[in-house]
Enzyme design. Sequence first.
Site, PDB file in Angstrom:
ATOM      1  N   ARG A 172       0.855  -1.181   0.000  1.00  0.00           N
ATOM      2  CA  ARG A 172       0.000   0.000   0.000  1.00  0.00           C
ATOM      3  C   ARG A 172       0.890   1.229   0.000  1.00  0.00           C
ATOM      4  O   ARG A 172       1.888   1.284   0.717  1.00  0.00           O
ATOM      5  CB  ARG A 172      -0.845   0.026   1.269  1.00  0.00           C
ATOM      6  CG  ARG A 172      -2.004  -0.954   1.226  1.00  0.00           C
ATOM      7  CD  ARG A 172      -2.569  -1.145   2.609  1.00  0.00           C
ATOM      8  NE  ARG A 172      -1.564  -1.741   3.501  1.00  0.00           N
ATOM      9  CZ  ARG A 172      -1.511  -1.545   4.800  1.00  0.00           C
ATOM     10  NH1 ARG A 172      -2.366  -0.772   5.384  1.00  0.00           N
ATOM     11  NH2 ARG A 172      -0.582  -2.142   5.538  1.00  0.00           N
ATOM     12  N   ARG A 176      -3.834   9.950  -2.063  1.00  0.00           N
ATOM     13  CA  ARG A 176      -5.091  10.641  -1.732  1.00  0.00           C
ATOM     14  C   ARG A 176      -5.402  11.686  -2.772  1.00  0.00           C
ATOM     15  O   ARG A 176      -4.521  12.455  -3.156  1.00  0.00           O
ATOM     16  CB  ARG A 176      -4.941  11.372  -0.413  1.00  0.00           C
ATOM     17  CG  ARG A 176      -4.754  10.458   0.737  1.00  0.00           C
ATOM     18  CD  ARG A 176      -4.842  11.289   1.999  1.00  0.00           C
ATOM     19  NE  ARG A 176      -4.302  10.490   3.083  1.00  0.00           N
ATOM     20  CZ  ARG A 176      -3.469  10.961   3.976  1.00  0.00           C
ATOM     21  NH1 ARG A 176      -3.083  12.218   3.921  1.00  0.00           N
ATOM     22  NH2 ARG A 176      -3.030  10.173   4.923  1.00  0.00           N
ATOM     23  N   ARG A 249      17.735  -4.157   9.157  1.00  0.00           N
ATOM     24  CA  ARG A 249      18.361  -2.995   8.526  1.00  0.00           C
ATOM     25  C   ARG A 249      18.829  -2.090   9.647  1.00  0.00           C
ATOM     26  O   ARG A 249      18.177  -1.975  10.689  1.00  0.00           O
ATOM     27  CB  ARG A 249      17.358  -2.220   7.635  1.00  0.00           C
ATOM     28  CG  ARG A 249      16.978  -2.934   6.373  1.00  0.00           C
ATOM     29  CD  ARG A 249      18.102  -3.056   5.378  1.00  0.00           C
ATOM     30  NE  ARG A 249      18.530  -1.780   4.826  1.00  0.00           N
ATOM     31  CZ  ARG A 249      19.717  -1.606   4.238  1.00  0.00           C
ATOM     32  NH1 ARG A 249      20.585  -2.606   4.144  1.00  0.00           N
ATOM     33  NH2 ARG A 249      20.031  -0.434   3.735  1.00  0.00           N
ATOM     34  N   ARG A 280      16.821  11.077   4.999  1.00  0.00           N
ATOM     35  CA  ARG A 280      16.030  12.194   5.525  1.00  0.00           C
ATOM     36  C   ARG A 280      16.908  13.127   6.342  1.00  0.00           C
ATOM     37  O   ARG A 280      17.939  12.714   6.878  1.00  0.00           O
ATOM     38  CB  ARG A 280      14.916  11.766   6.474  1.00  0.00           C
ATOM     39  CG  ARG A 280      14.397  10.375   6.382  1.00  0.00           C
ATOM     40  CD  ARG A 280      13.137  10.253   7.175  1.00  0.00           C
ATOM     41  NE  ARG A 280      13.310   9.471   8.389  1.00  0.00           N
ATOM     42  CZ  ARG A 280      12.335   9.170   9.217  1.00  0.00           C
ATOM     43  NH1 ARG A 280      11.106   9.598   8.973  1.00  0.00           N
ATOM     44  NH2 ARG A 280      12.550   8.449  10.296  1.00  0.00           N
ATOM     45  N   GLU A 305      19.853  11.028   8.403  1.00  0.00           N
ATOM     46  CA  GLU A 305      19.606   9.597   8.642  1.00  0.00           C
ATOM     47  C   GLU A 305      20.118   8.804   7.438  1.00  0.00           C
ATOM     48  O   GLU A 305      19.608   8.978   6.336  1.00  0.00           O
ATOM     49  CB  GLU A 305      18.099   9.423   8.817  1.00  0.00           C
ATOM     50  CG  GLU A 305      17.689   8.110   9.401  1.00  0.00           C
ATOM     51  CD  GLU A 305      16.185   8.097   9.706  1.00  0.00           C
ATOM     52  OE1 GLU A 305      15.692   8.990  10.422  1.00  0.00           O
ATOM     53  OE2 GLU A 305      15.512   7.198   9.188  1.00  0.00           O
ATOM     54  N   TYR A 353       7.884  -5.095  12.832  1.00  0.00           N
ATOM     55  CA  TYR A 353       7.973  -3.648  12.820  1.00  0.00           C
ATOM     56  C   TYR A 353       6.756  -3.061  13.541  1.00  0.00           C
ATOM     57  O   TYR A 353       5.677  -2.963  12.985  1.00  0.00           O
ATOM     58  CB  TYR A 353       8.094  -3.049  11.412  1.00  0.00           C
ATOM     59  CG  TYR A 353       8.331  -1.568  11.614  1.00  0.00           C
ATOM     60  CD1 TYR A 353       9.610  -1.092  11.830  1.00  0.00           C
ATOM     61  CD2 TYR A 353       7.271  -0.690  11.741  1.00  0.00           C
ATOM     62  CE1 TYR A 353       9.830   0.232  12.155  1.00  0.00           C
ATOM     63  CE2 TYR A 353       7.479   0.635  12.072  1.00  0.00           C
ATOM     64  CZ  TYR A 353       8.767   1.086  12.271  1.00  0.00           C
ATOM     65  OH  TYR A 353       8.978   2.391  12.621  1.00  0.00           O
ATOM     66  N   ASP A 355       4.969   0.109  15.573  1.00  0.00           N
ATOM     67  CA  ASP A 355       5.002   1.510  15.969  1.00  0.00           C
ATOM     68  C   ASP A 355       4.789   1.565  17.478  1.00  0.00           C
ATOM     69  O   ASP A 355       4.429   0.567  18.099  1.00  0.00           O
ATOM     70  CB  ASP A 355       3.891   2.285  15.242  1.00  0.00           C
ATOM     71  CG  ASP A 355       4.364   2.798  13.889  1.00  0.00           C
ATOM     72  OD1 ASP A 355       5.571   3.080  13.747  1.00  0.00           O
ATOM     73  OD2 ASP A 355       3.526   2.916  12.973  1.00  0.00           O
TER      74      ASP A 355
HETATM   75  C1  LIG Z   1      14.110   5.331  12.778  1.00  0.00           C
HETATM   76  C2  LIG Z   1      12.855   4.940  13.482  1.00  0.00           C
HETATM   77  C3  LIG Z   1      11.746   5.782  13.420  1.00  0.00           C
HETATM   78  C4  LIG Z   1      10.557   5.437  14.072  1.00  0.00           C
HETATM   79  N1  LIG Z   1       9.509   6.285  14.001  1.00  0.00           N
HETATM   80  C5  LIG Z   1       8.371   5.982  14.641  1.00  0.00           C
HETATM   81  C6  LIG Z   1       7.257   6.887  14.603  1.00  0.00           C
HETATM   82  O1  LIG Z   1       7.308   7.962  13.997  1.00  0.00           O
HETATM   83  N2  LIG Z   1       6.122   6.521  15.265  1.00  0.00           N
HETATM   84  C7  LIG Z   1       6.020   5.341  15.956  1.00  0.00           C
HETATM   85  O2  LIG Z   1       4.969   5.086  16.546  1.00  0.00           O
HETATM   86  N3  LIG Z   1       7.058   4.482  15.998  1.00  0.00           N
HETATM   87  C8  LIG Z   1       8.225   4.773  15.379  1.00  0.00           C
HETATM   88  N4  LIG Z   1       9.286   3.903  15.435  1.00  0.00           N
HETATM   89  C9  LIG Z   1       9.136   2.629  16.184  1.00  0.00           C
HETATM   90  C10 LIG Z   1       9.472   2.762  17.684  1.00  0.00           C
HETATM   91  O3  LIG Z   1      10.815   3.156  17.829  1.00  0.00           O
HETATM   92  C11 LIG Z   1       9.250   1.416  18.349  1.00  0.00           C
HETATM   93  O4  LIG Z   1       7.899   1.048  18.236  1.00  0.00           O
HETATM   94  C12 LIG Z   1       9.622   1.337  19.833  1.00  0.00           C
HETATM   95  O5  LIG Z   1      10.707   2.110  20.177  1.00  0.00           O
HETATM   96  C13 LIG Z   1       9.921  -0.109  20.149  1.00  0.00           C
HETATM   97  O6  LIG Z   1      10.116  -0.293  21.517  1.00  0.00           O
HETATM   98  P1  LIG Z   1      10.785  -1.650  22.028  1.00  0.00           P
HETATM   99  O7  LIG Z   1      10.824  -1.584  23.518  1.00  0.00           O
HETATM  100  O8  LIG Z   1      10.150  -2.812  21.400  1.00  0.00           O
HETATM  101  O9  LIG Z   1      12.261  -1.648  21.400  1.00  0.00           O
HETATM  102  P2  LIG Z   1      13.550  -0.759  21.651  1.00  0.00           P
HETATM  103  O10 LIG Z   1      13.228   0.683  21.688  1.00  0.00           O
HETATM  104  O11 LIG Z   1      14.560  -1.217  20.659  1.00  0.00           O
HETATM  105  O12 LIG Z   1      14.016  -1.188  23.111  1.00  0.00           O
HETATM  106  C14 LIG Z   1      14.702  -2.391  23.359  1.00  0.00           C
HETATM  107  C15 LIG Z   1      15.780  -2.077  24.396  1.00  0.00           C
HETATM  108  O13 LIG Z   1      16.417  -3.302  24.779  1.00  0.00           O
HETATM  109  C16 LIG Z   1      17.806  -3.064  24.898  1.00  0.00           C
HETATM  110  N5  LIG Z   1      18.492  -4.342  24.755  1.00  0.00           N
HETATM  111  C17 LIG Z   1      18.531  -5.136  23.649  1.00  0.00           C
HETATM  112  N6  LIG Z   1      19.284  -6.228  23.878  1.00  0.00           N
HETATM  113  C18 LIG Z   1      19.715  -6.126  25.158  1.00  0.00           C
HETATM  114  C19 LIG Z   1      20.562  -6.938  25.970  1.00  0.00           C
HETATM  115  N7  LIG Z   1      21.119  -8.066  25.485  1.00  0.00           N
HETATM  116  N8  LIG Z   1      20.809  -6.552  27.247  1.00  0.00           N
HETATM  117  C20 LIG Z   1      20.285  -5.398  27.738  1.00  0.00           C
HETATM  118  N9  LIG Z   1      19.497  -4.579  26.992  1.00  0.00           N
HETATM  119  C21 LIG Z   1      19.218  -4.942  25.732  1.00  0.00           C
HETATM  120  C22 LIG Z   1      18.105  -2.078  23.777  1.00  0.00           C
HETATM  121  O14 LIG Z   1      19.305  -1.384  24.021  1.00  0.00           O
HETATM  122  C23 LIG Z   1      16.868  -1.174  23.822  1.00  0.00           C
HETATM  123  O15 LIG Z   1      17.056  -0.065  24.673  1.00  0.00           O
HETATM  124  C24 LIG Z   1      10.472   4.203  14.781  1.00  0.00           C
HETATM  125  C25 LIG Z   1      11.578   3.358  14.821  1.00  0.00           C
HETATM  126  C26 LIG Z   1      12.747   3.704  14.182  1.00  0.00           C
HETATM  127  C27 LIG Z   1      13.927   2.776  14.225  1.00  0.00           C
END
Ligand SMILES: Cc1cc2nc3c(=O)[nH]c(=O)nc-3n(C[C@H](O)[C@H](O)[C@H](O)COP(=O)(O)OP(=O)(O)OC[C@H]3O[C@@H](n4cnc5c(N)ncnc54)[C@H](O)[C@@H]3O)c2cc1C
Length: 374
Positions: A172, A176, A249, A280, A305, A353, A355
């Site tokens: 998708r 619009r 990635r 970006r 980025e 993936y 959000d």
């Molecule tokens: C470039 C980018 C842009 C984004 N933009 C948006 C947006 O505009 N809107 C939106 O809603 N979402 C966005 N997202 C998605 C958003 O970042 C995620 O949904 C969210 O941060 C995921 O949270 P998480 O806790 O699953 O993962 P993470 O934020 O990755 O947290 C996991 C944590 O575990 C830690 N960890 C991993 N392995 C270990 C280990 N072995 N020991 C100790 N600690 C460890 C890591 O260091 C990290 O701090 C974006 C993501 C990216 C990459």
Amino acid sequence: MKKKYDYLIVGAGLFGAVFANEMFQKGKSCLVIEKRDHIGGNIYTQNMNGINVHLYGAHIFHTNNLKIWNYIQQFAEFNRYTNSPVAKYKNELYNLPFNMNTFSKMWGISTPDEAKKIIEAQKKEIEGVPQNLEEQAISLVGRDIYEKLVKGYTEKQWGKSATELPAFIIKRLPVRFVYDNNYFNDKYQGIPIGGYTQIVEKMLKGIEVKLGVDYFSDKEKWDELAEKKVFTGMIDQFYDYCYGELEYRSLKFETEQLNVENYQGNAVVNYTEYDIPYTRIIEHKHFEFMCQSDNRCDHTIITKEYPADWNRGDEPYYPVNDEKNTKIYERYKELSMRESNVIFGGRLGMYKYFDMHNVIEEALKCAEREIEKE
Ligand SMILES: Cc1cc2nc3c(=O)[nH]c(=O)nc-3n(C[C@H](O)[C@H](O)[C@H](O)COP(=O)(O)OP(=O)(O)OC[C@H]3O[C@@H](n4cnc5c(N)ncnc54)[C@H](O)[C@@H]3O)c2cc1C
């Protein structure tokens, strides 16, 4: 003998923080360990010279789910930010997502009917089912938009030619036929005033957190401390890559302060030409309207980025949810289902993936299931 903590939570990102907060409120003892030197995972923002910088890429909160919107607002006040990125191709600027402003600039037309006719005519070059990303994109928006706004950007993002990439990546594309530059269709959207880190700080208030600790550096020691574990790191690493590596990635961020008040006039500008190595530029002050309000300042901070291949040891930003990796993940998932004391959560633990609103929803569900088990 009962262990010291009810839960060891590996990762102080959004998933870990939401889960820890829920369980702590239910009287459970939690220890959070985090390998980075800060909490927040990828939503971490840092105040640099008065500007809240999204150090791991632009994060815009958006959701259609009122429950999640109400939930997140306990932790911060959100502003009315609306994501409306601009794409730059050579020296031409186009509004995103693809809408009447984009079509009008591209073809000098003004009505939806004119735009539809051009797209319909250009789509005709693709016969049958699109076989790759290039064909898929042309069949959705026609060749002009594909060449200027999709091709270079996508090829940089994935490190592959558009004809080698699978069609499903852009199943998708938001198209619009109205003059509306709001990228998301969701009902609720905004940026927390003061940044995201405060949210995670509040979630983790009262909970023991150890920073700079990699779970794998002393797995046995951490395992002995808690009855159960929530793991938000890479699921393939957890199982020592026994079924092979999952693909990710990565990204590189280059942040700099500039002595200009307003560098690009928008928070997000996409560079869609292949020859420009970044995808970006983010100008952080625009997330909080710092050129339109009382908190003006005469400097700005921007982040370029750059997409990058992922190799072991790099930050895994995006899971590659194609057929090959999905098959590998399914095998890891099967292993994970056999665990009685380990929960896998978040973007890396569930190899999806997500959000932010998805992550919150998953973490709340997961905490609820735990509480129900009691
Ligand atoms: C470039 C980018 C842009 C984004 N933009 C948006 C947006 O505009 N809107 C939106 O809603 N979402 C966005 N997202 C998605 C958003 O970042 C995620 O949904 C969210 O941060 C995921 O949270 P998480 O806790 O699953 O993962 P993470 O934020 O990755 O947290 C996991 C944590 O575990 C830690 N960890 C991993 N392995 C270990 C280990 N072995 N020991 C100790 N600690 C460890 C890591 O260091 C990290 O701090 C974006 C993501 C990216 C990459």
